[in-house]
Each structure stands twice: as structure tokens, then as C-alpha cells.
Design a protein around this motif. Structure first.
Motif, PDB file in Angstrom:
ATOM      1  N   TYR A  19       0.830  -1.201   0.000  1.00 31.59           N
ATOM      2  CA  TYR A  19       0.000   0.000   0.000  1.00 31.59           C
ATOM      3  C   TYR A  19       0.871   1.260   0.000  1.00 31.59           C
ATOM      4  N   VAL A  29       0.604   4.138  -2.922  1.00 32.25           N
ATOM      5  CA  VAL A  29       0.232   5.521  -2.637  1.00 32.25           C
ATOM      6  C   VAL A  29       1.402   6.458  -2.922  1.00 32.25           C
ATOM      7  N   ASP A  30       2.613   6.037  -2.566  1.00 35.97           N
ATOM      8  CA  ASP A  30       3.778   6.878  -2.818  1.00 35.97           C
ATOM      9  C   ASP A  30       3.972   7.103  -4.318  1.00 35.97           C
ATOM     10  N   ALA A  40       1.715   7.133  -6.601  1.00 38.09           N
ATOM     11  CA  ALA A  40       0.641   7.985  -7.115  1.00 38.09           C
ATOM     12  C   ALA A  40       0.733   9.432  -6.613  1.00 38.09           C
ATOM     13  N   ASN A  41       1.480   9.635  -5.518  1.00 40.65           N
ATOM     14  CA  ASN A  41       1.561  10.963  -4.890  1.00 40.65           C
ATOM     15  C   ASN A  41       3.005  11.283  -4.509  1.00 40.65           C
ATOM     16  N   ILE A  60      -1.407  14.112  -0.171  1.00 38.73           N
ATOM     17  CA  ILE A  60      -2.513  13.272  -0.645  1.00 38.73           C
ATOM     18  C   ILE A  60      -3.709  14.207  -0.863  1.00 38.73           C
ATOM     19  N   CYS A  75      -9.654  12.452   0.436  1.00 37.16           N
ATOM     20  CA  CYS A  75     -10.058  11.300   1.261  1.00 37.16           C
ATOM     21  C   CYS A  75     -11.430  11.632   1.834  1.00 37.16           C
ATOM     22  N   ALA A  80      -5.969  13.855   4.795  1.00 37.41           N
ATOM     23  CA  ALA A  80      -5.405  12.738   4.034  1.00 37.41           C
ATOM     24  C   ALA A  80      -3.893  12.663   4.193  1.00 37.41           C
ATOM     25  N   THR A  81      -3.221  13.785   4.092  1.00 39.66           N
ATOM     26  CA  THR A  81      -1.763  13.787   4.197  1.00 39.66           C
ATOM     27  C   THR A  81      -1.310  13.444   5.609  1.00 39.66           C
ATOM     28  N   TRP A 121      -1.765   9.762   5.987  1.00 49.79           N
ATOM     29  CA  TRP A 121      -0.758   9.084   5.171  1.00 49.79           C
ATOM     30  C   TRP A 121       0.569   9.045   5.932  1.00 49.79           C
TER      31      TRP A 121
END
Length: 194
Positions: free
Chosen positions: A27, A31-32, A34-35, A40, A43, A59-60, A63
Motif C-alpha cells: 500500500y 500511494v507513494d 501515485a503521490n 494526498i 479522502c 489525508a496527508t 498518510w
């Protein structure tokens, strides 16, 4: 937070870490990739907050917490290289959060929600913590101690205040009469949170 609960509350924490770790690392990689900025964009956000922090703040922050806890799993499993890589990623996300959302102790829009998220999750730079705490107190007092926080930041705000010598203010929030507040719900016959 679930992962943190597993680490703190189960006697077989290492076995559980071993079970969850591969999924967590996949995961993190997803996520890394994609961002890459560490921010992030969206959410569920601080759901139901009357004055919420922007979704990217929530979200950040979460994360960052997820990466940090995955690094703890790596440490528990003796995976030093992976732990170092994950800690470096967490540091990158923390820096991105601070750069984008924290200025002079004000987290994002300075609401109870934003301040609580930044403070409780340790994302406010140390030299700005006192200013951020003062802003949180001001945000609470401006609303007559009524909580305007959401599903995540309510807990963060109360826990942060209680853990940092402000039980008096946390108590005022919990016992606030009128809208918004838990007593408002109880006085109107609520048997669950609205």
C-alpha cells in the motif's frame, strides 16, 4: 490507528506485524507512486466537522501516520533497511505537510479540526508548537467551547489537550451546553451520537 492498536494492545504483536507488514508495504508503494509530492489530495476528510480542515490536510496527515506505523512494523521485524526507507518517506511527507499547511503555528485554515490534526499527529514543527497550541485554544474559545471538529479531529483535540495540561479546556468542550455538543444531543433525547 488500527495498526497502532495492534502494536499496543495485542500480546502477539510481532506475529500480527508479520501478518500485516507485506500488505502495508504494498500500500505504501502504491500511494507513494501515485503521490510523489507526499501530499494526498483527497479522502473522506474530517467527516462531519462543522468547520473542517481541507481533505488534503486530513489525508496527508493520516498518510504520514500510516507510513510511520509501517516503519514501526519493519523495526519490530528487524528489517532495518526497510525501516530506514519508510522513516525517510515519513520525513518527506512530514516536511511536505509542514511546507504546505503550517505557517506561524496556524495549520491550514486554523480551525479546531486543522489544529488538532497537526498537533496530535506531531506534524507541527517544534518551534511552532506553542503558537499552534495557542491557535487551537483560540479556535475553541471563539466557539464558546463548542466542538466544531469531525470524526478524526474530535478525538485528536481532546487527547491533545488532556495530554498537554489543558484538561480544563477539554472538560469545557465535553460539557458544553447548546449546539454543537454532546449535551445538546443528550438533552434532546439522543441515545446515540447524531
Amino acid at each position: 490507528v488500527l495498526m497502532d492498536g495492534v502494536i499496543r494492545h495485542y500480546p502477539d504483536a510481532k506475529a500480527r506485524a508479520l501478518k500485516f507488514y507485506p500488505v502495508c508495504t504494498r500500500y505504501v508503494a502504491l500511494v507513494d507512486a501515485a503521490n510523489p509530492s507526499g501530499i494526498i489530495p483527497k479522502c473522506i476528510g474530517d467527516h462531519e466537522a462543522l468547520e473542517r480542515a481541507a481533505d488534503e490536510v486530513t489525508a496527508t496527515a493520516h498518510w504520514h501516520e500510516f507510513v510511520r506505523l509501517t516503519a514501526k512494523f519493519a523495526a519490530m521485524l528487524g528489517k532495518a533497511d526497510e525501516q530506514a526507507r519508510l522513516e525517510a518517506l515519513a520525513a518527506k511527507v512530514e516536511k511536505a505537510f509542514q511546507t504546505k499547511f503550517v505557517k506561524d503555528g496556524v495549520v491550514a485554515n486554523g480551525t479546531q479540526s486543522a489544529q488538532a490534526i497537526g498537533l496530535y499527529l506531531g506534524l507541527v514543527p517544534p518551534d511552532q508548537v506553542k503558537a499552534a497550541e495557542a491557535r487551537l485554544v483560540k479556535a475553541v474559545e471563539e466557539k464558546g467551547c463548542g466542538p466544531t471538529t469531525g470524526i478524526f479531529s474530535t478525538r485528536y483535540m481532546l487527547m491533545y489537550l488532556a495530554e498537554h495540561g489543558r484538561n480544563d479546556l477539554a472538560r469545557k468542550i465535553v460539557l458544553h451546553r447548546g449546539f454543537p455538543g454532546w449535551l445538546h444531543m443528550l438533552e434532546r433525547g439522543a441515545t446515540t451520537l447524531w
